[in-house]
Design a protein around this motif. Structure first.
Motif, short mmCIF file in Angstrom:
data_model
loop_
_atom_site.label_atom_id
_atom_site.label_comp_id
_atom_site.label_asym_id
_atom_site.label_seq_id
_atom_site.Cartn_x
_atom_site.Cartn_y
_atom_site.Cartn_z
N LEU A 1 0.91 -1.14 0.05
CA LEU A 1 0.20 0.00 -0.15
C LEU A 1 0.81 1.10 0.14
CD1 LEU A 1 -2.86 -1.01 2.46
CD2 LEU A 1 -2.88 -0.90 0.17
N VAL A 2 1.79 1.14 0.83
CA VAL A 2 2.72 2.32 0.79
C VAL A 2 3.75 2.63 -0.37
CG1 VAL A 2 4.74 3.34 2.01
CG2 VAL A 2 3.06 2.39 3.31
N VAL A 3 3.92 1.53 -0.99
CA VAL A 3 4.72 1.84 -2.38
C VAL A 3 3.82 2.18 -3.53
CG1 VAL A 3 5.88 0.42 -4.05
CG2 VAL A 3 6.77 0.14 -1.76
N GLY A 4 2.66 1.47 -3.45
CA GLY A 4 1.51 1.95 -4.41
C GLY A 4 1.04 3.34 -4.30
N LEU B 1 -0.71 -1.62 -8.61
CA LEU B 1 0.77 -1.55 -8.86
C LEU B 1 1.58 -1.98 -7.66
CD1 LEU B 1 0.37 1.71 -11.31
CD2 LEU B 1 0.47 -0.79 -11.77
N GLY B 2 1.45 -1.48 -6.54
CA GLY B 2 2.36 -1.68 -5.54
C GLY B 2 2.40 -3.21 -5.17
N THR B 3 1.08 -3.84 -5.24
CA THR B 3 0.91 -5.06 -4.87
C THR B 3 1.91 -6.11 -6.10
OG1 THR B 3 -1.22 -5.09 -4.22
CG2 THR B 3 -0.61 -7.41 -5.00
N ILE B 4 1.60 -5.57 -7.41
CA ILE B 4 2.48 -6.46 -8.43
C ILE B 4 3.92 -6.28 -8.12
CG2 ILE B 4 2.91 -6.38 -10.94
CD1 ILE B 4 -0.14 -5.68 -11.38
N ILE C 1 5.63 -5.56 -5.60
CA ILE C 1 6.25 -6.21 -4.30
C ILE C 1 6.29 -7.67 -4.54
CG2 ILE C 1 5.94 -6.49 -1.67
CD1 ILE C 1 7.14 -3.68 -2.71
N VAL C 2 5.22 -8.26 -4.89
CA VAL C 2 5.14 -9.48 -5.44
C VAL C 2 6.16 -9.93 -6.29
CG1 VAL C 2 3.84 -11.57 -6.49
CG2 VAL C 2 2.82 -10.06 -4.69
N VAL C 3 6.39 -9.44 -7.49
CA VAL C 3 7.38 -9.69 -8.17
C VAL C 3 8.85 -9.36 -7.63
CG1 VAL C 3 8.48 -8.84 -10.58
CG2 VAL C 3 6.11 -9.23 -10.39
N LEU C 4 9.12 -8.35 -7.01
CA LEU C 4 10.41 -7.90 -6.21
C LEU C 4 10.48 -9.02 -5.21
CD1 LEU C 4 12.67 -6.10 -5.85
CD2 LEU C 4 11.28 -4.92 -4.28
N ALA C 5 9.54 -9.66 -4.60
CA ALA C 5 9.88 -10.51 -3.38
C ALA C 5 10.38 -11.95 -3.97
CB ALA C 5 8.69 -10.63 -2.35
N GLU C 6 9.59 -12.07 -5.34
CA GLU C 6 10.20 -13.40 -6.10
C GLU C 6 11.49 -13.40 -6.43
OE1 GLU C 6 8.46 -16.36 -6.24
OE2 GLU C 6 7.36 -15.62 -4.75
N VAL C 7 12.01 -12.43 -7.14
CA VAL C 7 13.09 -12.12 -7.52
C VAL C 7 14.18 -12.09 -6.50
CG1 VAL C 7 14.69 -10.52 -8.69
CG2 VAL C 7 12.57 -10.74 -9.59
#
Length: 195
Positions: A150-153, A163-166, A168-174
């Motif tokens: 929420l903060v990032v988005g 967009l923040g969810t996408i 953070i999820v992509v970044l966490a997986e990487v």
């Protein structure tokens, strides 16, 4: 599950939503700790810290996407409603909003109850998709990940939340894929905390 949780959230929200600022955040996190302790100690009812397994797989990705779209639409509609405008007014300056006659408790209680409703749906979808879960899954790690999203988005932005969810999820997986071979365990949590 969603209706039961909404009712419970409404009762809890009547107390918590009277607080403001950091106090409501601390009280909500305190309530999270209390619920976790109750879940862990009610071993006969909740299995304590053991995993619920063999949950019937009622959910597939179509259900998840349908509920995600319903959630986004309802949140978008609430944001554009008079309640949504009241939420933003009292979020920015509670005392000024009260001074011009905007009710503070009702919009905050609505936001708390609606978020509880959709959180219960998300938990139910998760349980019936994964077919096993534990109370530890829904604790501080997930709470702070959602707050980071929420903060990032951007707080108060529906599209920003997506967009923040996408991101953070992509970044966490990487970061998880970098963590495993390099054995830098915990690096993803540090990077997300810095974000």
């Amino acid at each position: 599950a969603a209706l039961l949780v909404s009712l419970f959230a409404r009762l809890v929200g009547l107390v918590l939503m009277r607080l403001s600022g950091h106090f409501v955040a601390v009280a909500t996190l305190g309530f999270l700790v209390i619920v976790r302790v109750l879940l862990f100690n009610a071993d006969n009812f909740t299995r304590g810290s053991r995993t619920f397994s063999n949950v019937t797989p009622y959910t597939n990705m179509w259900w998840v996407w349908i509920w995600a779209l319903i959630t986004v639409y309802i949140v978008w509609r609430i944001k554009r409603s008079p309640y949504g405008r009241a939420m933003f007014a009292q979020r920015d300056d509670r005392w000024a909003a009260q001074a011009i006659g905007i009710e503070v408790l009702a919009p905050r209680l609505l936001a708390f109850t609606v978020s509880a409703f959709f959180t219960a749906i998300a938990g139910s979808l998760y349980a019936h998709f994964i077919t096993s879960f534990s109370p530890t899954v829904f604790y501080f790690g997930l709470t702070f990940t959602v707050i980071t999203m929420l903060v990032v988005g951007g707080m108060g932005s529906v599209s920003g939340s997506i967009l923040g969810t996408i991101l953070i999820v992509v970044l966490a997986e990487v970061l998880r894929r970098v963590e495993d071979p390099s054995q830098l365990y915990g690096m993803s949590g540090i990077v997300l905390a810095i974000l």
